[in-house]
Design an enzyme around this catalytic site. Sequence first.
Site, short mmCIF file in Angstrom:
data_model
loop_
_atom_site.label_atom_id
_atom_site.label_comp_id
_atom_site.label_asym_id
_atom_site.label_seq_id
_atom_site.Cartn_x
_atom_site.Cartn_y
_atom_site.Cartn_z
N SER A 227 0.85 -1.19 0.00
CA SER A 227 0.00 0.00 0.00
C SER A 227 0.88 1.24 0.00
CB SER A 227 -0.90 0.01 1.25
OG SER A 227 -1.58 1.25 1.37
N TYR B 42 -2.07 -0.30 10.32
CA TYR B 42 -2.19 -0.73 8.92
C TYR B 42 -0.91 -0.40 8.16
CZ TYR B 42 -4.09 -1.10 4.16
OH TYR B 42 -4.32 -1.44 2.86
#
Length: 552
Positions: free
Chosen positions: A421, A434
Site C-alpha cells: 500500500s 495498517y
Amino acid sequence: MGRRWVESGGVRLAVYEDGPVDGVPVVLVHGYPDNASVWDGVVAELAGRFRVTRYDVRGAGESGAPGGRDGYLIARLVEDLVAVVRSASDRPVHLVAHDWGSIQAWGAVSDPDLRGLFASYTSVSGPDLDHVGAWMRSAPKGRVLRQLLHSWYIGAFQVPVIPELVWRVPFLRRKFLASYRDARNGIELYRANMVGRLSQPGARRTDVPVQQLALAQDPFVTPSILEAADPWCERLWRRPVVAGHWVVREKPRLAARMIVEFIEHLGGAAASRELGRAVVGEPRSELAGRLALVTGAGSGIGRATALALAAEGSEVLCVDIDFDAAARTAADVSGSAFQLDVSDGAATQRLAEHVLAEHGVPDLVMANAGVAVAGPFLDTSVEDWQRVLDVNVWGVIHTLRAFLPPLVERGEGGNVVITASGAGYLPLPSLSAYGTTKAAVLMLGQCLAGELASDGIAVSAICPGFVHTNITSAARFAGTGADEERELRARATELYRRRGFGPEKVATAVVAAVQSGRTVVPVTPEAKAGAVLNRISPAVTRAILRGVGRRI
C-alpha cells in the site's frame, strides 16, 4: 550400469547402458569438454523406467580418438551416433543431447536417410550450426553481436597450440570438471566444423519432434539463438529453464523431469501446463496458459486482478475467507474457488498441497488478502494489532512459504505479487497499525526480489493509494463504539467512492508489473506523488499528512 563397445569409422566407442531392457529407449549424447559421466544424475532419474544408453564420443572418456582433424567432422560424429543408436534398440529412440552432443545430434535428426530412427529429440544448449549460419544473416544485428560476444572462445580455439596449453592449467580443468585429454581432443570439434558450417549453411529440416531447453543463465548460448531452429522444425517446443550451461549435471532432476514430460506427451499423455505453452508458433499473450493463485479474490483488488488475469488467458485459482465470494469470482473467470483464512499457516499449507496435486505449480502467486485498522496508536488494542498483523503480514508469509518452494524447485521462473500500500511508505497518523503491516510486506517484497532473481522469479509489491473497494466497509476503527464505527465506515466508503479510482485500475497495474517484472509499483496519483515526495523530503511529507484524520 553395463559397458560395451561399438566400432564406428575405425574408432572404438565406449557405450554404457542402464535401466530395464524392455524400457522405452533413451540415448544421451554429451558435449565438450565432458564425457558420458556428465549424465550420471540424469541417468539416476531415468533408469528406473527407461532403457538409457550413453557413450563417450570419439576423443573423450574411454573411447578412442581419430587420427586427424577430419575425424571430428560432424558427419563422422553422426555416424558414431547412428552406430550407437542401432546397436541399442530396434525401435525409434528418444534422443537427448547437450552442448556439442546437441550440435551433432541436429545433424542426425535432420538427415532424411535416418527418418524413423528417432522418436523425439531434446536439445540442451546446442543449436544446429547450419541453422545458426542462416540465423546470423537474418536476425537483428544486436542479437547476433550479443551471441558473438558470448561465443568469443570459438575464435580463440582456432588459434594453434595456445588452447592446448591453457587447458594444462589445473584450476581451469577443475572448474570445468574436465580431463586434459577430453579438453585437448575436443578443441578439434571447433577447428573442424565451425568456419565451414557457419559461412556456408545448408538447409537442415527435420520432422522429428524437437524440445529445446532454453537455459536462462547459460553464459555461452543465448536463448535468442535457439530461435534459429524455428523455420526448420515441423514440431518444436521451447521451454525456459532457470539454470546454467551444465544443467544436466547441476540440476539433473529438473532436466530429467522435462525429458520425461516430453516423452510421455508424445506417447499420448496430456501435456503439462508448462509444456503446453512451450509450443513454438502458436500466438498467445504472455500470460496465456499460466496458472495464477490470488488470495482475497472474492472482492476488491483481488477480484479485479483475477478478472484481468483471466482476460489475458490465465487459469485463476480464487482464494478467499468468504467461499461464496470466491466462488462468484471463480464462476466469472471459469476458475476454481477455495476457502482459506490466510492467517492460519497450517490451513494455508494444506491448501498448497491440494493445489499442487490437483492443478500443478502456480506460475503466479498473488498474496493480496488484507484487512484494515484505522485510528490513533493509543486507541489501537492488542487484539486490533494481532488481527491486522495476522492477516496482512503473517497471511503473506504463510502464502509465500507454502507456494514459493515448489515454484523455485520447478526451475522455470514465475511471479510473486504482494499487495502492499502507499501507506507502507506514507506516514499517515491515522494508519499506524495498517501502515506498519504494509511497510513490512513492502520490505519483504523488495528482499524477495533480490533473493529470487537467480531463480527467475520476479516479485512485485503493489502500492495502491485510495482505491474504492469494500475494505472500508469492513475496516476496524480503533477506539470507537459500534455506532461511531458504522458512521466512520460509511463516511470512508463514500469518500473513496467519490475518489473514483476503482480496483480494475490496480489490476491493470498488476498485469503490467507482472509482464515487466517491476518490483515497487505505486498505483494512483497520490501514491506515486507520495513516493517521490517522501524520498525527497520525509519531513515535508509528515507535515502534509499530519492533519489527516481518522479515515483510511
